[in-house]
Scaffold this active site. Structure first.
Site, PDB file in Angstrom:
ATOM      1  N   SER A 129       0.778  -1.243   0.000  1.00  0.00           N
ATOM      2  CA  SER A 129       0.000   0.000   0.000  1.00  0.00           C
ATOM      3  C   SER A 129       0.805   1.287   0.000  1.00  0.00           C
ATOM      4  O   SER A 129       0.212   2.366  -0.125  1.00  0.00           O
ATOM      5  CB  SER A 129      -0.965   0.011   1.187  1.00  0.00           C
ATOM      6  OG  SER A 129      -2.127  -0.725   0.884  1.00  0.00           O
ATOM      7  N   LYS A 132       0.198   3.873  -2.731  1.00  0.00           N
ATOM      8  CA  LYS A 132      -0.772   4.972  -2.687  1.00  0.00           C
ATOM      9  C   LYS A 132      -0.105   6.336  -2.625  1.00  0.00           C
ATOM     10  O   LYS A 132      -0.720   7.343  -2.992  1.00  0.00           O
ATOM     11  CB  LYS A 132      -1.734   4.773  -1.513  1.00  0.00           C
ATOM     12  CG  LYS A 132      -2.631   3.537  -1.653  1.00  0.00           C
ATOM     13  CD  LYS A 132      -3.587   3.403  -0.484  1.00  0.00           C
ATOM     14  CE  LYS A 132      -4.514   2.212  -0.665  1.00  0.00           C
ATOM     15  NZ  LYS A 132      -3.849   0.915  -0.490  1.00  0.00           N
ATOM     16  N   SER A 324      -6.013   3.892   3.985  1.00  0.00           N
ATOM     17  CA  SER A 324      -5.488   2.946   2.989  1.00  0.00           C
ATOM     18  C   SER A 324      -6.651   2.353   2.193  1.00  0.00           C
ATOM     19  O   SER A 324      -6.765   1.141   2.021  1.00  0.00           O
ATOM     20  CB  SER A 324      -4.668   1.838   3.652  1.00  0.00           C
ATOM     21  OG  SER A 324      -3.757   1.272   2.733  1.00  0.00           O
TER      22      SER A 324
END
Length: 492
Positions: A129, A132, A324
């Site tokens: 993640s 991102k 997230s």
């Protein structure tokens, strides 16, 4: 390139070949972000929003209470850690068995751009993640912080037929009880449609989600992601991030659980909700495409019957990073594709983000993406690209990129770091570390900022993708010790 996995960091890393400009604006930006700047407050963020009113359903002029500042304030005159000092502090930690046998790390001084620690720093690694951060920066560069995603209703080919055209807003709500506060709402759109139709009764809802193309799931996702609550079918029309049970999802979210069951066909589910608001049964909903507007006459096929707009991108980036949120991430990645004239698909979005990263001067050769969320195991990002990106977002050369800092979780305080930095060996990072985390089975990553004990601001990224499958908790603690050690030492 960085050394091979397991190699010791050089005693005195050379400055990065990619210059990180002097950071004069970053201190102010980070202090503001640490104090919880929101889109409704005055200052640079408010300016990005222009004079446009908040979307329907948001109380105009409402402000949030100012939280206490928790991020350690950096001192631009603080002494710079030495490469030898950082190496001595981190070498034992990056060799922890809990992190597996491939641990790639980049640490740099934000103000000078000097590399302080490099271990496989230029090696593309599975990022999970922390991807991102790339999605956030590229969409802010491509669209701008004030951009809002439209959802439109147009007249269908026959009287009474209404086409709802998805523009890619994943936060769209059915009504005021939606998952995302302040989101655009289908009940507002339905009200506009009824007014525009006048005496003509709605007869049919056509769902147009043709803005997106390609598969709705990325082939590199683990098998449990589409049904496991953290991903969804990515369609151009959806409500509440495709969540099936919004009230339950909101309760779970309050307790720190960001997962939720998702509907299999988000576009049709949204169309059925819209039909109910127009007084039509689910059987009146079908997929199709909006007719071209050949006649400007109200009610003519293709003419606009109503429009609602999403939260500004600055707010959506905040939510994506803080929670997230994978579905928002995929939607924002497609906005990069649309802004660059590429297909709004997984592959089109990946190509567009790579293009924008290169335009920003980031090392695109160290970036290979398959999605915008980091759920794909085929994604690759180098730690040094992440530290370069973080410095670029705060150096003042691209003010719009600073929006990524507002959503970064703070150690021991907020978001995905809220319950971390409380154990022995990590407490020094509480309130001093601001970072994005990433987790897949066998993959653990963290990238962000840390203020040292002397007040020096550093950027760091640690990516490891060969962690024992049963080592989730121990890997997180091992990562936190690295950042906490930087926070607790002068490293000179």
């Amino acid at each position: 390139m960085g050394g091979p996995p397991g190699a010791a960091a050089p005693a005195a890393p050379a400055p990065r070949r990619r210059r990180l400009p002097l950071v004069l604006a970053l201190v102010l930006l980070l202090v503001l972000a640490g104090a919880g700047v929101a889109v409704v407050r005055p200052g640079p963020v408010a300016g990005w929003l222009g004079e446009k009113a908040e979307p329907a359903g948001t109380a105009a002029g409402t402000t949030e209470p100012s939280p206490s500042a928790v991020l350690g304030e950096p001192d631009p005159n603080a002494p710079v850690p030495t490469p030898d000092g950082v190496r001595a502090a981190l070498d034992p930690l990056v060799r922890a068995a809990a992190l597996g046998d491939r641990v790639n790390v980049s640490v740099a001084d934000v103000a000078t751009g000097q590399s302080l620690f490099a271990r496989g720093a230029d090696d593309p690694t599975v990022p999970a993640s922390v991807t991102k951060l790339v999605t956030g920066v590229t969409v802010l560069a491509a669209r701008g912080p004030a951009y809002r995603i439209p959802t439109r209703a147009v007249a269908g080919p026959n009287p009474g037929e209404v086409v709802v055209v998805g523009g890619g807003d994943p936060t769209l709500a059915v009504d005021g009880k939606g998952f995302y506060p302040g989101a655009a709402r289908l009940d507002d759109l339905a009200r506009q449609v009824k007014e525009a139709l006048g005496g003509t009764a709605p007869t049919k809802v056509i769902v147009d989600s043709s803005l997106y193309s390609g598969p709705v799931y990325e082939p590199g996702w683990d098998d449990d992601i589409p049904t496991g609550g953290y991903g969804a079918a990515i369609t151009a029309l959806m409500t509440d991030g495709a969540r099936r049970d919004v009230p339950q999802a909101k309760k779970d979210h309050e307790n720190g659980d960001h997962g939720a069951e998702r509907v299999a066909q988000p576009d049709l589910a949204a169309g059925r909700a819209f039909a109910r608001l127009l007084g039509l049964p689910a059987s009146a909903v079908s997929r199709g495409t909006a007719p071209a507007a050949a006649d400007a006459t109200a009610g003519a096929p293709g003419s606009e019957l109503g429009k609602v707009e999403s939260l500004p991108l600055v707010r959506m980036v905040d939510i994506m990073i803080t929670d997230s949120d994978n579905v928002i991430a995929e939607a924002l990645a497609r906005q990069v594709a649309l802004a660059r004239g590429k297909p709004a698909s997984f592959s089109g979005a990946a190509a567009a983000m790579d293009e924008v990263a290169g335009e920003l001067g980031l090392p695109a050769d160290e970036l290979a993406l398959a999605d915008g969320s980091g759920l794909s195991r085929t994604d690759r990002i180098s730690p040094s690209l992440l530290t370069d990106l973080i410095a670029l977002a705060g150096d003042g050369s691209h003010p719009e990129l600073a929006a990524i800092f507002g959503g970064l979780p703070v150690g021991g305080w907020s978001g995905t770091l809220g319950e971390r930095y409380g154990s022995e060996g990590t407490k020094a990072g509480a309130g001093m570390v601001r970072a994005k985390t990433g987790t897949l089975t066998g993959v653990h990553a963290i990238a962000g900022l840390v203020t040292t004990a002397d007040g020096r601001l550093l950027t760091f990224a640690v990516l490891t993708d060969r962690v024992p499958a049963d080592g989730l908790d121990s890997a997180r603690v091992a990562l936190d010790r690295i950042a906490a050690t930087l926070a607790g030492c002068g490293c000179r």
